[in-house]
Design an enzyme around this catalytic site. Structure first.
Site, PDB file in Angstrom:
ATOM      1  N   HIS A 258       0.776  -1.204   0.048  1.00  0.00           N
ATOM      2  CA  HIS A 258      -0.035  -0.041  -0.142  1.00  0.00           C
ATOM      3  C   HIS A 258       0.794   1.190   0.024  1.00  0.00           C
ATOM      4  O   HIS A 258       0.545   2.316   0.498  1.00  0.00           O
ATOM      5  CB  HIS A 258      -0.991  -0.069   1.208  1.00  0.00           C
ATOM      6  CG  HIS A 258      -2.006  -1.083   1.086  1.00  0.00           C
ATOM      7  ND1 HIS A 258      -3.278  -1.240   0.389  1.00  0.00           N
ATOM      8  CD2 HIS A 258      -1.830  -2.348   1.792  1.00  0.00           C
ATOM      9  CE1 HIS A 258      -3.665  -2.084   0.561  1.00  0.00           C
ATOM     10  NE2 HIS A 258      -3.133  -3.012   1.457  1.00  0.00           N
TER      11      HIS A 258
ATOM     12  N   ASN B 279      -9.951  -3.258   2.213  1.00  0.00           N
ATOM     13  CA  ASN B 279      -9.683  -3.156   0.598  1.00  0.00           C
ATOM     14  C   ASN B 279     -11.104  -3.117  -0.232  1.00  0.00           C
ATOM     15  O   ASN B 279     -12.166  -3.084   0.361  1.00  0.00           O
ATOM     16  CB  ASN B 279      -9.258  -4.701   0.353  1.00  0.00           C
ATOM     17  CG  ASN B 279      -7.676  -4.842   0.945  1.00  0.00           C
ATOM     18  OD1 ASN B 279      -7.055  -3.815   0.886  1.00  0.00           O
ATOM     19  ND2 ASN B 279      -7.376  -6.072   1.055  1.00  0.00           N
TER      20      ASN B 279
ATOM     21  N   HIS C 205      -4.132   0.997  12.130  1.00  0.00           N
ATOM     22  CA  HIS C 205      -3.954  -0.182  12.706  1.00  0.00           C
ATOM     23  C   HIS C 205      -5.146  -1.159  12.773  1.00  0.00           C
ATOM     24  O   HIS C 205      -6.123  -0.739  13.439  1.00  0.00           O
ATOM     25  CB  HIS C 205      -3.198   0.067  14.073  1.00  0.00           C
ATOM     26  CG  HIS C 205      -2.987  -1.246  14.992  1.00  0.00           C
ATOM     27  ND1 HIS C 205      -2.887  -2.298  14.346  1.00  0.00           N
ATOM     28  CD2 HIS C 205      -3.153  -1.317  16.365  1.00  0.00           C
ATOM     29  CE1 HIS C 205      -2.760  -3.431  15.554  1.00  0.00           C
ATOM     30  NE2 HIS C 205      -2.780  -2.656  16.662  1.00  0.00           N
TER      31      HIS C 205
END
Length: 762
Positions: A136, A208, A400
């Site tokens: 990413h 995603n 996170h």
């Protein structure tokens, strides 16, 4: 160093070079060398099982001339630093018998902290790249706000999901495989990460644009990314999966077939970040104020609909505008076309088996079709501001998966469990230490009173002398938050009593039925695009064995798809090795068939030189603005267009700088004759074929837009442009009229379907 020592080094370099030259000459004597072979050996169709030592480098390769860490000459060979032995080991040489499964409390239990192999493998993987993200790395982001409608308040006590709650957010979109300098429009999975700055601390929904993942267990994450990344010897190909190592892994590790199918569909090349779905991928556990729990999957539904580029558009954009997606996002926000997504949840009962309709909710390679569990909207996100500084915000934002707030918790999904460890670990190298949450973009919007101290980049100035619990020297502060104060609760969920094992439950074993479900849910046009994608990707592979192995996987998914791809590769289509299940299609998985808002769409208005009356152009621009779209005037040269009656009209693009891929639709305000620079020596597009006195670059613009299924319109002499561009008689999805406002209205109607799908053969 003495002269003799130096001579020895030079001699050693010559020896290595000579050995390489000898091997190259020997290889050439066996026949012409075709460059592109991934490694020095030829892979077998089946996964090798006979142990052997590592393969040597290819004939044209050698390692650095050996030296010690302090520069002293070494007598070692140039392969002494390479891996040794035939067996997989830890970094300290301990042989390993399994690297596919985390150590869990039973096949369906949580991952155990004592798993030293998981820790070492992921820790090392997390620190392979500095300073950009390992995955990413290529991203774009925006600020915004999330407004809850209260529909989730019965499911969770999370404050930001209460009725009427408004929460600031920062959202980052990204590609997975490419470096920071790669192109936006590559075929790849996209990250969709949202940081909610809630009143109870930060909640990060790190997902995603594809609802399933390649792997079921986080211990395999280094493997799938190593396979997808550029080949380590030559660092190519960049930001794409069309190469041997990726398909070698996917064809051997068949749990990846479902995600691969989504990637080969149009979902792998989104039209823009604004027109892209997002998914939390995993199953989450919610807990409400009464302590009742529910399992959910998160979905982001774009208000503009889910749309994609054609493969040719994606390829053109990668060269013409590698920043296509980040530019689209920033430009749309700046133009006031603020993108919006509805956040929804699929809701499942929290039963001991954690299954729904026979589908394992802990398997991240599976979806729950929306026809079985509808998505319930619980709020809306609007992105309304671009970052002020890319590095300070987009690059330094740290997400996170374990940033939870009271009312939201993880499940025992082994992929999820590994992510809970990995995200913290990767920030230590990338952001220089443990205080990354103090970087401005990461700071929570809630009071922080932790007992974490010191370390690199500590920006807080802590008071007191007792950063421990219990204490009396600081008056007992900080105090724990009770349940009545919305303290975070790790939901007390029973786990399967069992022995420690590296296994998956039997429900994880089906790798094909949902892949078949996805393919069968697509329209014929979309299925044709999938076949084209597989044919292209496998056609870029060097090794025949890898192509044949993936064809076998396709045969186990759909015979027609396999036959089409096999024909394109010039290979026979194999028979399936498993019975093909009869899956009921899920219409929600198709992108075609609806109509959507057209906010922020880019409309090119092609204006010929010397147009005496610009009133129709002004009318069209006004109508486009009023519809929330963006008009871009295209002419033979820059500057201002004037007719002596109204305000001058600025030119945003010229025939030299424009390309069809940046425009959602094209309006023709006449038939432009060739501009002064319509010369292949100045602009290669000037060599495009056209008929009559028409600028060839306008002909190319119209031809490409028509080929890509875009709506077209025009007035004046526009019909001659269509003829000069070689379009068929009575072309589908083209509206020519006498009134500019009427043309805009009709083209807007066509644009609502995103493309004129009737033009695509299936």
């Amino acid at each position: 160093m003495t002269e003799n020592d130096n001579s020895g080094l030079v001699g050693k370099a010559r020896d290595i070079a000579g050995e390489v030259a000898h091997e190259v000459k020997a290889a050439m004597s066996a026949g012409p060398i075709i460059p592109g072979t991934p490694g020095s050996g030829t892979p077998t169709l089946e996964e090798p099982t006979e142990p052997r030592d590592p393969l040597p480098p290819k004939p044209a390769q050698h390692g650095p001339i050996p030296h010690s860490p302090t520069g002293a000459p070494s007598k070692d060979s140039d392969t002494a630093a390479a891996q040794q032995g035939a067996r997989l080991t830890t970094a300290t040489g301990v042989p390993l018998r399994d690297t596919d499964h985390s150590l869990k409390a039973g096949p369906r239990g949580p991952v155990l902290l004592q798993d030293h192999h998981l820790r070492e493998k992921i820790m090392h993987f997390d620190h392979e790249r500095i300073p950009e993200r390992v995955v990413h790395a290529r991203g774009a982001a925006a600020h915004g706000v999330f407004r809850s409608n209260g529909a989730a308040s019965e499911l969770t006590k999370a404050a930001f999901l209460a009725e009427g709650a408004t929460t600031p957010v920062f959202t980052r979109f990204s590609t997975v495989l490419g470096s920071r300098g790669s192109a936006d429009t590559v075929r790849d999975t996209r990250g969709f990460a949202v940081k909610f700055y809630t009143t109870e601390g930060n909640f990060d929904l790190v997902g995603n644009n594809i609802p399933v993942f390649f792997i079921q267990d986080a211990i395999k994450f280094p493997d799938v990314i190593h396979a997808g990344k550029p080949h380590p010897d030559v660092e190519i190909p960049q930001a794409q999966s069309a190469h041997d190592t990726f398909w070698d892994f996917v064809s051997l590790h068949t749990e990846a077939q479902h995600h691969a199918m989504w990637n080969m569909s149009d979902r792998g090349i989104p039209r823009s970040y604004r027109m892209m779905e997002g998914f939390g991928v995993h199953t989450f556990r919610l807990v409400n104020a009464e302590g009742a729990t529910t399992l959910v999957k998160f979905h982001w539904k774009p208000r503009l609909g889910v749309h994609s580029l054609t493969w040719e558009e994606a390829q053109i954009a990668a060269g013409v505008d590698p920043d296509f997606h980040r530019r689209d996002l920033a430009d749309a926000i700046e133009a006031g076309a603020h993108p919006e997504w509805d956040l929804g949840v699929q809701v499942f009962p929290d039963t001991p088996e954690q299954m729904f309709a026979g589908i394992d909710l802990l398997d991240s390679t599976k979806i729950i079709p929306e026809e079985l569990a509808p998505v319930q909207v619980i709020g809306t996100m609007t992105l309304n501001a671009n970052p002020g500084n890319y590095f300070a915000e987009t690059e330094q934002v740290a997400f996170h998966a374990g940033h939870f707030v009271p009312g939201i918790d993880a499940t025992d999904d082994p992929l999820f469990q590994g992510r809970l460890f990995s995200y913290l670990d990767t920030q230590l190298t990338r952001l220089g230490g443990p205080n990354f949450d103090q970087i401005p973009i990461n700071r929570p919007h809630a009071p922080v009173n932790d007992m974490l101290r010191d370390g690199f980049h500590q920006d807080a100035v802590h008071t007191g002398i007792a950063p421990y619990k219990p204490n009396s020297l600081d008056g007992g502060c900080p105090f724990l938050a009770g349940e009545d104060m919305s303290g975070f609760i790790d939901v007390p969920h029973p786990i399967e009593a069992s022995v420690k094992v590296r296994e998956n439950p039997a429900t994880f074993d089906d790798h094909y039925s949902q892949t078949r479900l996805f393919y069968r849910s697509l329209t014929p046009v979309e299925q044709a695009h999938v076949a084209q994608a597989y044919t292209f990707e496998l056609g870029k592979c060097y090794e025949q064995a890898i192509k044949e192995r993936q064809l076998q996987a396709l045969a186990n998914i759909d015979a027609e798809l396999c036959a089409t791809v096999a024909a394109g590769l010039g290979l026979p289509a194999p028979e399936p090795t498993i019975p093909l299940t009869d899956e009921t299609p899920s219409p929600a998985l198709s992108q075609i068939g609806g109509t959507w808002p057209i906010d922020g769409r880019l409309v090119g208005i092609v204006v010929p030189d010397g147009l005496q009356d610009l009133s129709d152009v002004r009318t069209a621009r006004d109508a486009i603005f009023a519809a929330g779209m963006v008009p871009l005037v295209v002419a033979s040269k820059g500057g201002m267009l004037t007719d002596g009656t109204g305000d001058p009209i600025p030119v945003q693009r010229t025939f030299l700088t424009v390309r069809s891929i940046e425009l959602d639709t094209i309006l023709l305000a006449g038939a432009p004759i060739p501009g002064l620079d319509a010369n292949p020596a100045v602009d290669a597009k000037g060599a495009a074929p056209s008929v009559g006195i028409l600028d060839p670059r306008v002909a190319l613009l119209v031809q490409e837009a028509y080929r890509h299924g875009k709506a077209l319109g025009g007035w004046g002499d526009a019909a001659t442009v269509l003829e000069g561009s070689g379009l068929p008689d009575a072309p589908t999805g083209v509206y020519i009229g006498d009134d500019a406002a009427d043309v805009v209205t009709n083209v807007m109607t066509l644009l609502g379907a995103h493309r004129v799908w009737e033009r695509f053969p299936a």
